[in-house]
Write an enzyme that holds these catalytic residues in place. Sequence first.
Site, PDB file in Angstrom:
ATOM      1  N   GLY A 204     -76.207  26.358  77.350  1.00 31.50           N
ATOM      2  CA  GLY A 204     -75.498  27.385  78.095  1.00 31.50           C
ATOM      3  C   GLY A 204     -76.303  27.822  79.303  1.00 31.50           C
ATOM      4  CB  CYS A 205     -75.268  29.429  82.467  1.00 35.72           C
ATOM      5  SG  CYS A 205     -74.025  30.563  81.802  1.00 35.72           S
ATOM      6  CE1 TYR A 206     -76.234  35.747  81.910  1.00 28.54           C
ATOM      7  CE2 TYR A 206     -74.440  35.334  80.369  1.00 28.54           C
ATOM      8  CZ  TYR A 206     -74.933  35.994  81.483  1.00 28.54           C
ATOM      9  OH  TYR A 206     -74.142  36.884  82.167  1.00 28.54           O
TER      10      TYR A 206
END
Length: 401
Positions: A204-206
């Site tokens: 995921g991005c986070y």
Amino acid sequence: MGILASFSSSYFDGGCFLKVQNEIKDSKIRKFFVRASVASSTPKSLNFSEIKAQISENFRIGVLGASGYTGSEIIRLLVNHPNFEITLMTADRKAGQSIGSVFPHLVTQDLPDMVAVKDADFSNVDAVFCCLPHGTTQEIIKSLPNNLKIVDLSADFRLRDVDEYKEWYGQPHKAQDLQKEAVYGLTEISRKEIQNARLVANPGCYPTSIQLPLIPLIKAKLIEVRNIIIDSKSGVSGAGRGAKEANLYTEIAEGIHSYGITRHRHVPEIEQGLSDAANSEVTVSFTPHLMPMSRGMQSTIYVEMAPGVSTQDLYQELGSFYENEEFVTLLKRNEVPHTRHVRGSNYCFMNVFPDRIPGRAIIISVIDNLVKGASGQALQNLNLMMGNPENTGLLYMPLFP
């Protein structure tokens, strides 16, 4: 990695005429150096497909979920990839339409029309990017031919513990055998495993923006694994392209919106990676915020240093760990990373600062949530899986202003 010891070819990448000279003497050294120059004149007779064929074998790529933001970003990157060719695109709601009718910025590209997943023919595909929503990917990937290499950009294969997946995503995992096979694809941390994988769960991005700075420091035992506080901010594209009232311009503009407080679905993914690095359970305090911008992500991380450790030690460790990395850059001391300086690129910029509280440090990490936080890292991973130089097709400089 199956890379030729040396090659020298001219090709287009990111709109520029590039001269690539690569010499790899040690398979452990995966960063390769690129000399780029703009040709004084581009030969009109130059055939891009012929140039691609001269560089290395072409691979046929499918993009499942091509009508979303991550799908369109994959396409943007792939159209200038020297040896990946898009031969299949799916989008159930947009089946039968051209990509240019859905994304006008791609109207110049000669690509196949999108089809429904159920009508997709995978006989002309070597590898697949799966850009489908969470919860819909497991059964689709389970039904794909076993010979395909797959990079899944959803969260469906990121969590090793299927019970934890059920807890956080509200439904049972429907492909538990595949989950055992999946490799978590944080590229700079798990290259060897990614290189040999058939199915990669793209992070995921986070979690990408958070794990890249924290994992090296935890492995080196320079920071305590308690009291880690993470304040992250993302552009609205991180919420996807679906029509949602909360994401309307008038709802988002001129404000900052905290969400998923204490229960954001990326929490178990972050803690899984940090726990692996620590060889013990790590729990973090994580709060994400939605910002009134299209793309970009910043994670501001507050950590407690181990006894006798200084921020200079943290800085030196990150500098050493990422010294030979193409896409992770530790800025000069006191330089503050900004999201606008990585926009449109696959780079992660980071830096370390002393806190006013003795014994604590502040780490700032920035990425483009759609590139390094999603589609760019996915392409980085598939390059590894297919034996390409890792940065092929990713040599885009950030867009500024």
